[in-house]
Design an enzyme around this catalytic site. Sequence first.
Site, PDB file in Angstrom:
ATOM      1  N   ASP A 199       0.824  -1.209   0.000  1.00 29.77           N
ATOM      2  CA  ASP A 199       0.000   0.000   0.000  1.00 29.77           C
ATOM      3  C   ASP A 199       0.862   1.264   0.000  1.00 29.77           C
ATOM      4  O   ASP A 199       0.347   2.365  -0.116  1.00 29.77           O
ATOM      5  CB  ASP A 199      -0.933  -0.015   1.219  1.00 29.77           C
ATOM      6  N   SER A 223      -6.769   5.292   0.173  1.00 28.91           N
ATOM      7  CA  SER A 223      -6.997   4.107  -0.647  1.00 28.91           C
ATOM      8  C   SER A 223      -8.489   3.793  -0.692  1.00 28.91           C
ATOM      9  O   SER A 223      -9.172   3.862   0.337  1.00 28.91           O
ATOM     10  CB  SER A 223      -6.239   2.907  -0.070  1.00 28.91           C
ATOM     11  N   GLN A 273      -4.604  -0.636  -7.619  1.00 27.46           N
ATOM     12  CA  GLN A 273      -5.302   0.148  -6.598  1.00 27.46           C
ATOM     13  C   GLN A 273      -5.945   1.378  -7.221  1.00 27.46           C
ATOM     14  O   GLN A 273      -5.401   1.976  -8.150  1.00 27.46           O
ATOM     15  CB  GLN A 273      -4.321   0.592  -5.505  1.00 27.46           C
TER      16      GLN A 273
END
Length: 282
Positions: A199, A223, A273
Amino acid sequence: MSETLNKLLDVEELDRNLFRSRHHVENYRKILFGGQVLGQALTAASRTVENRLSHSLHAYFLRPGSSELPVIYEVDPIRDGGSFTTRRVVAKQRGRAIFNMSASFQIKEAGFDHQTEMPCGEIPAPESLKNTQQLALEAGLVSPQYDQRRYMIDFRPVDPHNYFAAEIHEPKCMFWLRAEGGMSDDPMEHRAALCYASDMGLLGTALQPHHTSLFDPHLMPASIDHAMWFHRDFRFDQWLLYVTDSPSASGARGYTRGQIFTRDGLLVASTAQEGLIRKIKH
């Protein structure tokens, strides 16, 4: 896994298919780091699976989590098949879902094998680069009290100027990363740790063509969803190269993807993502 990272990603079993986080990353904004929830959720799911390793996961971040509260992970054992196992995980705080994830596990099988190549050209060795802690302090982007090391990942941008400068660049980045400290031989621990670290760095790539960076105080980054595929075994206490790009940004959202290679060019994982990159009006 290094002792501190092991503690962070470990979860306490409260009941069958029910787990609770033990620790969290300190955050001055009091908001949970998304990678922490990803790594802990994968750890919780793996505790309900035997003799199979995760090969993919798909997750959504539903609400901001608090870094001052434990997270409850409810695991739904959706399917146990002959070759594949599926688990659904819902993470909760204060009785409300903040995150959900579906993860798939597979028995070890032989089969066709090919991969894309690592980027060609001269890539500096990680030992020759500075980590984000050093770079952010040198650039005056954070206070001396800032401690990137609390994430327990040694994260080194190949081109620090692209990562930190609020200038226009092509939306592509490369980072070396590895866990700080040693790790066990359990491949599931390495996958949970890489999931946690995956991430980092992705969303910033989507900002590079737009004269801003993740350090912009007028930016609201978060996110929205995260997907990951594990292709081959690896060790995360050894250096991995994270190669990211961003094909699109629109509607206050940035779409990014990444490929993760070992030093000798083996593709071990891929990520994708979409994240919120909203400018705050002031």
